[in-house]
Design a protein around this motif. Structure first.
Motif, PDB file in Angstrom:
ATOM      1  N   TYR A 164       0.832  -1.207   0.000  1.00  0.00           N
ATOM      2  CA  TYR A 164       0.000   0.000   0.000  1.00  0.00           C
ATOM      3  C   TYR A 164       0.868   1.260   0.000  1.00  0.00           C
ATOM      4  CZ  TYR A 164      -2.945  -3.823   1.427  1.00  0.00           C
ATOM      5  OH  TYR A 164      -3.560  -5.053   1.478  1.00  0.00           O
TER       6      TYR A 164
ATOM      7  N   GLN B 267       1.226   4.063  -3.038  1.00  0.00           N
ATOM      8  CA  GLN B 267       1.104   5.502  -2.800  1.00  0.00           C
ATOM      9  C   GLN B 267       2.359   6.234  -3.271  1.00  0.00           C
ATOM     10  OE1 GLN B 267       1.027   7.027   1.378  1.00  0.00           O
ATOM     11  NE2 GLN B 267      -1.054   7.663   0.857  1.00  0.00           N
TER      12      GLN B 267
ATOM     13  N   TYR C 109      -1.743   4.806  -7.037  1.00  0.00           N
ATOM     14  CA  TYR C 109      -3.075   5.282  -6.652  1.00  0.00           C
ATOM     15  C   TYR C 109      -3.438   6.525  -7.461  1.00  0.00           C
ATOM     16  CZ  TYR C 109      -3.021   2.112  -2.612  1.00  0.00           C
ATOM     17  OH  TYR C 109      -2.993   1.000  -1.800  1.00  0.00           O
TER      18      TYR C 109
ATOM     19  N   LEU D   6      -7.056   8.223  -7.487  1.00  0.00           N
ATOM     20  CA  LEU D   6      -7.390   7.986  -6.090  1.00  0.00           C
ATOM     21  C   LEU D   6      -6.493   8.819  -5.175  1.00  0.00           C
ATOM     22  CD1 LEU D   6      -7.732   4.077  -6.038  1.00  0.00           C
ATOM     23  CD2 LEU D   6      -9.605   5.732  -5.851  1.00  0.00           C
TER      24      LEU D   6
ATOM     25  N   VAL E 139      -5.532   8.268  -1.579  1.00  0.00           N
ATOM     26  CA  VAL E 139      -5.647   7.265  -0.521  1.00  0.00           C
ATOM     27  C   VAL E 139      -4.963   7.742   0.752  1.00  0.00           C
ATOM     28  CG1 VAL E 139      -5.066   4.903   0.167  1.00  0.00           C
ATOM     29  CG2 VAL E 139      -5.809   5.377  -2.177  1.00  0.00           C
TER      30      VAL E 139
ATOM     31  N   PHE F 215      -8.775   0.819  -6.527  1.00  0.00           N
ATOM     32  CA  PHE F 215      -7.925   0.689  -5.348  1.00  0.00           C
ATOM     33  C   PHE F 215      -7.227  -0.669  -5.317  1.00  0.00           C
ATOM     34  CE2 PHE F 215      -7.646  -0.968  -0.973  1.00  0.00           C
ATOM     35  CZ  PHE F 215      -6.626  -0.161  -0.498  1.00  0.00           C
TER      36      PHE F 215
END
Length: 330
Positions: free
Chosen positions: A41, A45, A50, A55, A57, A236
């Motif tokens: 994750y 990023q 993302y 997005l 996030v 996502f």
């Protein structure tokens, strides 16, 4: 006047264009603190995966006082990282959690014991003190003990459960014969404390046939009824899995990205690089889609608790979906 109106028109067009380009907000609640367990994750990023999916996030670290299921129930997150035993237990209690993706294929959970305790196998557990994590992490252990027919209420025929903090102190201080560890984290804390591997014996849940799924992505059921939310979740998951595969292929750089996001400064470079190497073994083999056979194995393990199972009824297929992962993997 004409110049003024033209200016207004340009401003309106600029505003509309800005609105059209605005990224969708999404909040992810992690199960634990910032570490390589969640590298995919942070990589997604950091590398702009993302952003490529429009997005924005927000990644919220967890901790010893944070229960992911409570956070998502209270509206504090759109998606949460959770272990399936805790998610299914919460679902049976009325929180409609649904697994939308499963980045972790294998379990990293195990019991780590000092050889000097005399424990050589599960048959030696009765009469011993075992360190166990709670806050939803106890379910795999309780299920395992139930399958072995070993009470968790102490005594010569049972085990004494020590509520273990999220550290390895009970083993180092010899308050417990065995403690809960993860292959990528606490086991190495024991090693770093000066206890060599040949002084230890480990029991991996995978090897014992009682492994349950860990670190899946969960949402509340009602989000799957909203096409806009489904689209956002699809983007996502696609970006997150891209992050995970990048982390697998670039473990050292992924670990450094995690360190850059550690606001506490508590993590070290060597520990995170080692952790990322171990985590990559658990995510390897997963493309993000939940394997129904893994789900069924987890459910059967949780149901087979005798008079005190983790869940009392089969949750059915409503507890997971391929809708998001199928669309994300196209």
């Amino acid at each position: 006047m004409k110049t003024f109106l033209t200016g207004l028109g340009l401003a309106a067009l600029t505003s509309v264009a800005g609105m059209a380009q605005a990224a969708d907000d999404l909040t992810l609640q992690l199960k634990w603190v910032t570490q390589a367990q969640f590298a995919g994750y942070y990589v997604a990023q950091d590398k702009g995966f993302y952003g490529d999916e429009d997005l924005n996030v927000t990644i919220k670290p967890g901790g010893p006082d944070i229960a992911p299921t409570q956070v998502i129930a209270g509206g504090g997150a759109d998606v949460t990282v959770e272990w399936m035993p805790a998610a299914l237990s919460a679902r049976e209690k009325g929180l409609p959690l649904v697994n939308i993706a499963q980045p972790f294929k294998s379990s990293g959970m195990m019991l780590t014991c000092l050889k000097e305790s005399g424990v050589t196998g599960p048959t030696d557990f009765p009469g011993r003190t075992l360190g166990v994590w709670f806050f939803g992490n106890e379910f795999p252990f309780l299920s395992w003990m139930s399958q072995l027919g070993i009470p968790t209420t102490g005594g010569a025929d049972g085990v004494t459960v020590l509520k273990q903090g999220f550290n390895v102190d009970p083993l180092l201080q010899k308050q417990a014969d065995c403690i809960s560890t993860m292959t990528y984290n606490e086991y190495w804390q024991v090693i770093d404390a000066g206890i060599s591997a040949d002084q230890l014996i480990t029991f991996k849940y995978e090897d014992q046939g009682v492994a349950t799924l860990e670190d899946g992505l969960y949402v509340l059921e009602d989000k799957l009824n909203d096409p806009a939310e489904v689209d956002k979740l699809t983007r996502f998951v696609r970006a997150s899995m891209k992050g995970w595969k990048w982390a697998e292929e670039n473990p050292e750089e992924a670990a450094m990205i995690v360190l850059d996001n550690d606001a506490t400064g508590a993590q070290t470079e060597s520990h995170q690089i080692r952790m990322m190497g171990e985590v990559a073994k658990l995510t390897s083999g997963s493309n993000g889609a939940l394997d129904p056979a893994d789900f069924e194995r987890t459910v059967q393990s949780l149901l087979s608790g005798g008079s005190d199972p983790v869940i009392s009824t089969h949750p059915g297929d409503a507890a997971w979906t391929h809708v998001i992962s199928d669309a994300a993997l196209k």
